[in-house]
Design an enzyme around this catalytic site. Structure first.
Site, PDB file in Angstrom:
ATOM      1  N   SER A  49       0.796  -1.234   0.000  1.00 47.52           N
ATOM      2  CA  SER A  49       0.000   0.000   0.000  1.00 47.52           C
ATOM      3  C   SER A  49       0.830   1.286   0.000  1.00 47.52           C
ATOM      4  CB  SER A  49      -0.955   0.020   1.204  1.00 47.52           C
ATOM      5  OG  SER A  49      -0.246   0.211   2.404  1.00 47.52           O
ATOM      6  N   LYS A  86       0.980   4.548   6.884  1.00 50.25           N
ATOM      7  CA  LYS A  86       0.204   5.325   5.913  1.00 50.25           C
ATOM      8  C   LYS A  86       0.665   6.777   5.926  1.00 50.25           C
ATOM      9  CE  LYS A  86      -2.720   1.978   4.981  1.00 50.25           C
ATOM     10  NZ  LYS A  86      -2.681   1.286   3.727  1.00 50.25           N
TER      11      LYS A  86
END
Length: 135
Positions: A49, A86
């Site tokens: 990701s 993230k």
């Protein structure tokens, strides 16, 4: 650590010996990579990701808890009991993935969310490390 500068020569005679300008510099990887030793931990990325910002599966993350979090920083957080890496969007209160195949995640009031630290460096091992492969 010994640094051997390798400079490509444009001449037709080939390349100079890499040891020609051999220098030994007092360089410590700890000093180079870690700014706040007592507030730093090392983790390992899992998944794809964050590939858009150059963090790939199994990369080593150097995470600093002393650094003040800013909008768009890459962070490690505990989100509803799971550790995630993230990009933090503090304006819109969401976690952003750096891969279009992953959705961004809003952070709601009822979510359990704590920022563990800011990723200040990432390292890619091109050969598997026996230290990291221990169970």
């Amino acid at each position: 650590m010994k640094v051997i500068p390798i400079l490509a020569s444009a001449g037709i005679t080939g390349f100079e010996s890499p040891a020609t300008d051999y220098k030994q510099l007092p360089l410590s990887l700890d000093e180079l990579l870690i700014e706040h030793p007592s507030a730093t931990f090392i983790g390992q990325a899992s998944g794809d990701s964050m590939q858009g910002v150059g963090i790939f599966d199994q990369d080593i993350l150097i995470v600093d808890r002393h650094v003040t979090v800013k909008n768009q920083d890459i962070i490690v957080a505990n989100y509803n009991g799971c550790f995630v890496c993230k990009i933090i969007d503090t304006v819109n209160r969401q976690l952003i993935s750096a891969n279009d195949s992953h959705m961004n995640t809003p952070i709601f009031e009822h979510d359990s969310f704590t920022i563990e630290g800011v990723v200040i460096r990432s390292i890619r091992c091109h050969r598997q490390s026996s230290i990291l492969s221990r169970s």
